[in-house]
Design a protein around this motif. Structure first.
Motif, PDB file in Angstrom:
ATOM      1  N   LYS A 228       0.826  -1.198   0.000  1.00 55.55           N
ATOM      2  CA  LYS A 228       0.000   0.000   0.000  1.00 55.55           C
ATOM      3  C   LYS A 228       0.868   1.258   0.000  1.00 55.55           C
ATOM      4  O   LYS A 228       1.661   1.485   0.909  1.00 55.55           O
ATOM      5  CB  LYS A 228      -0.922   0.012   1.216  1.00 55.55           C
ATOM      6  N   GLY A 229       0.707   2.053  -1.064  1.00 57.49           N
ATOM      7  CA  GLY A 229       1.402   3.328  -1.152  1.00 57.49           C
ATOM      8  C   GLY A 229       2.876   3.237  -1.461  1.00 57.49           C
ATOM      9  O   GLY A 229       3.574   4.258  -1.436  1.00 57.49           O
ATOM     10  N   SER A 248       6.773   2.658 -17.393  1.00 54.28           N
ATOM     11  CA  SER A 248       5.378   3.108 -17.414  1.00 54.28           C
ATOM     12  C   SER A 248       4.720   2.882 -16.059  1.00 54.28           C
ATOM     13  O   SER A 248       3.989   3.740 -15.544  1.00 54.28           O
ATOM     14  CB  SER A 248       4.598   2.355 -18.500  1.00 54.28           C
ATOM     15  N   LEU A 249       4.981   1.720 -15.473  1.00 54.70           N
ATOM     16  CA  LEU A 249       4.405   1.385 -14.170  1.00 54.70           C
ATOM     17  C   LEU A 249       4.894   2.344 -13.087  1.00 54.70           C
ATOM     18  O   LEU A 249       4.097   2.851 -12.281  1.00 54.70           O
ATOM     19  CB  LEU A 249       4.772  -0.057 -13.815  1.00 54.70           C
ATOM     20  N   SER A 255       2.401   9.016 -10.125  1.00 54.00           N
ATOM     21  CA  SER A 255       1.298   9.951 -10.356  1.00 54.00           C
ATOM     22  C   SER A 255       0.100   9.652  -9.466  1.00 54.00           C
ATOM     23  O   SER A 255      -0.732  10.529  -9.223  1.00 54.00           O
ATOM     24  CB  SER A 255       0.874   9.908 -11.826  1.00 54.00           C
ATOM     25  N   GLU A 256       0.025   8.418  -8.980  1.00 55.11           N
ATOM     26  CA  GLU A 256      -1.073   8.016  -8.091  1.00 55.11           C
ATOM     27  C   GLU A 256      -0.697   8.178  -6.624  1.00 55.11           C
ATOM     28  O   GLU A 256      -1.455   7.767  -5.740  1.00 55.11           O
ATOM     29  CB  GLU A 256      -1.456   6.554  -8.371  1.00 55.11           C
ATOM     30  N   GLY A 257       0.468   8.752  -6.365  1.00 56.38           N
ATOM     31  CA  GLY A 257       0.864   9.025  -4.991  1.00 56.38           C
ATOM     32  C   GLY A 257       1.698   7.952  -4.325  1.00 56.38           C
ATOM     33  O   GLY A 257       1.996   8.051  -3.124  1.00 56.38           O
ATOM     34  N   TYR A 258       2.122   6.940  -5.074  1.00 60.69           N
ATOM     35  CA  TYR A 258       2.968   5.897  -4.492  1.00 60.69           C
ATOM     36  C   TYR A 258       4.375   6.432  -4.258  1.00 60.69           C
ATOM     37  O   TYR A 258       4.899   7.235  -5.046  1.00 60.69           O
ATOM     38  CB  TYR A 258       3.076   4.692  -5.427  1.00 60.69           C
ATOM     39  N   THR A 312      -1.699  -5.004  -7.017  1.00 59.87           N
ATOM     40  CA  THR A 312      -1.191  -5.398  -8.334  1.00 59.87           C
ATOM     41  C   THR A 312      -2.303  -5.336  -9.370  1.00 59.87           C
ATOM     42  O   THR A 312      -2.114  -4.797 -10.468  1.00 59.87           O
ATOM     43  CB  THR A 312      -0.607  -6.826  -8.277  1.00 59.87           C
ATOM     44  N   LYS A 313      -3.469  -5.859  -9.021  1.00 64.42           N
ATOM     45  CA  LYS A 313      -4.611  -5.846  -9.951  1.00 64.42           C
ATOM     46  C   LYS A 313      -5.037  -4.418 -10.278  1.00 64.42           C
ATOM     47  O   LYS A 313      -5.363  -4.101 -11.423  1.00 64.42           O
ATOM     48  CB  LYS A 313      -5.780  -6.640  -9.360  1.00 64.42           C
ATOM     49  N   THR A 314      -5.001  -3.551  -9.275  1.00 61.67           N
ATOM     50  CA  THR A 314      -5.408  -2.161  -9.489  1.00 61.67           C
ATOM     51  C   THR A 314      -4.437  -1.438 -10.411  1.00 61.67           C
ATOM     52  O   THR A 314      -4.848  -0.728 -11.348  1.00 61.67           O
ATOM     53  CB  THR A 314      -5.502  -1.429  -8.140  1.00 61.67           C
ATOM     54  N   LEU A 315      -3.134  -1.596 -10.166  1.00 63.26           N
ATOM     55  CA  LEU A 315      -2.139  -0.951 -11.015  1.00 63.26           C
ATOM     56  C   LEU A 315      -2.179  -1.509 -12.436  1.00 63.26           C
ATOM     57  O   LEU A 315      -2.056  -0.767 -13.410  1.00 63.26           O
ATOM     58  CB  LEU A 315      -0.743  -1.136 -10.415  1.00 63.26           C
TER      59      LEU A 315
END
Length: 340
Positions: A228-229, A248-249, A255-258, A312-315
């Motif tokens: 998470k994060g 890309s990942l 960009s999603e705050g990770y 993993t599924k979300t990314l």
């Protein structure tokens, strides 16, 4: 080899179906000749060709996607072209002209547009460059002639969404240190023996090479740790492939705050991470494939709950949605080739 017209071609194994037309260009007399489109098929190659004796070859792999509006778009093609040019420089092969290679790729997509599957499929593009000078005494000299071919293949998922079993090999490296960042066939050939042996002994899907206990990558994909994060992966150097999907990942995750960290990772840290974290493989074919089990020194270490992780599924879903044009292209990664 199947073609798209074969009735059995639908959902065939990755790379076994080829689109009917390919692009070909030859390097002769110190310059690239005009490219031509040919039916996909055999090429004439002298048995003394440099590539057959001294492995002077490199390739790329990326995809074109059919979007819902009917357009066909290449994903990060400019980055793949530049990586191929870098591979050619590393192997002392004639460097493809960026503009000519881009035109060959675009032409291959356009002429094979009927072979581009609807989502979740895509058209996989495979430019390959190899030395053709007929000289078996040229071990210490580069090939003066070369052939550049762009193939296309309608594909579907490589691994799918099943959790992967990965054998951790802490005795061997995937490739020679200076060649890891070069997308050349010899690296894949070197990984094949250990991968097949691990599959026989442990029913593993891939081998994660970790020479001396330092995590590198598998034979065909980069490796990432996720929670998470946070996302952790090995730093780039000449020993591993500078994956475009990996880049890309990482860009998407930032960009999603990770928090994205790139550094050396040892096996002990990795095994501690996966007790309550996630692990995945990233690559053009795999996209982002979740790991369910790591096998180290004969012991199985379950990754999280043993299934593909939710993060993993979300990314993966976020990256795939961008590739397919289902979400805005925030990074300018897609190049339209066929418009609706």
């Amino acid at each position: 080899m199947q073609t798209p017209k074969d009735s059995a071609a639908a959902r065939a194994p990755f790379g076994t179906v080829l689109a009917p037309t390919m692009a070909v260009a030859r390097f002769q007399n110190g310059q690239w000749q005009p490219a031509e489109m040919r039916p996909t098929g055999a090429i004439e190659l002298h048995p003394a060709a440099h590539v057959l004796h001294y492995a002077s070859t490199c390739f790329e792999g990326f995809k074109a996607y059919r979007w819902a509006d009917g357009s066909i778009n290449l994903f990060r093609v400019d980055r793949h072209i530049e990586r191929m040019r870098q591979s050619a420089r590393s192997l002392i092969l004639p460097e493809p002209d960026a503009k000519q290679l881009a035109e060959m790729i675009h032409a291959t997509v356009r002429v094979n547009h009927e072979s581009v599957p609807e989502a979740p499929g895509a058209l996989y593009l495979r430019p390959v460059l190899f030395g053709t000078s007929p000289n078996i005494g040229a071990a210490g000299t580069p090939s003066e002639e070369a052939l550049l071919v762009v193939l296309a293949s309608p594909v579907w998922d490589y691994f799918g969404l099943k959790p992967l079993r990965i054998f951790v090999d802490d005795a061997h490296a995937r490739s020679a240190t200076l060649m890891g960042s070069v997308k050349t066939g010899g690296n894949y050939a070197a990984a094949l023996g250990p991968t097949l042996e691990a599959r026989r002994r442990y029913q593993s899907d891939q081998v994660l090479f970790a020479p001396g206990g330092e995590v590198q990558e598998t034979g065909a994909a980069n490796f990432v740790l996720i929670r998470k994060g946070k996302l952790l992966t090995r730093k780039l150097d000449s020993a591993i492939l500078h994956g475009v999907t990996r880049d890309s990942l990482l860009t998407l995750a930032k960009s999603e705050g990770y928090e994205v960290e790139e550094r050396a990772i040892d096996v002990r840290e990795m095994l501690d991470w996966v007790r309550d974290g996630e692990a995945a493989l990233s690559g053009t074919a795999a996209v982002l494939a979740g790991v369910g089990v790591l096998i180290h020194k004969g012991e199985e270490h379950r990754v999280g709950n043993g299934e593909v992780g939710e993060i993993t599924k979300t990314l993966r879903a976020a990256l795939v949605a961008m590739q397919r044009g289902e979400t805005p292209d925030r990074f300018g990664w897609s190049t339209p080739v066929v418009r609706p």
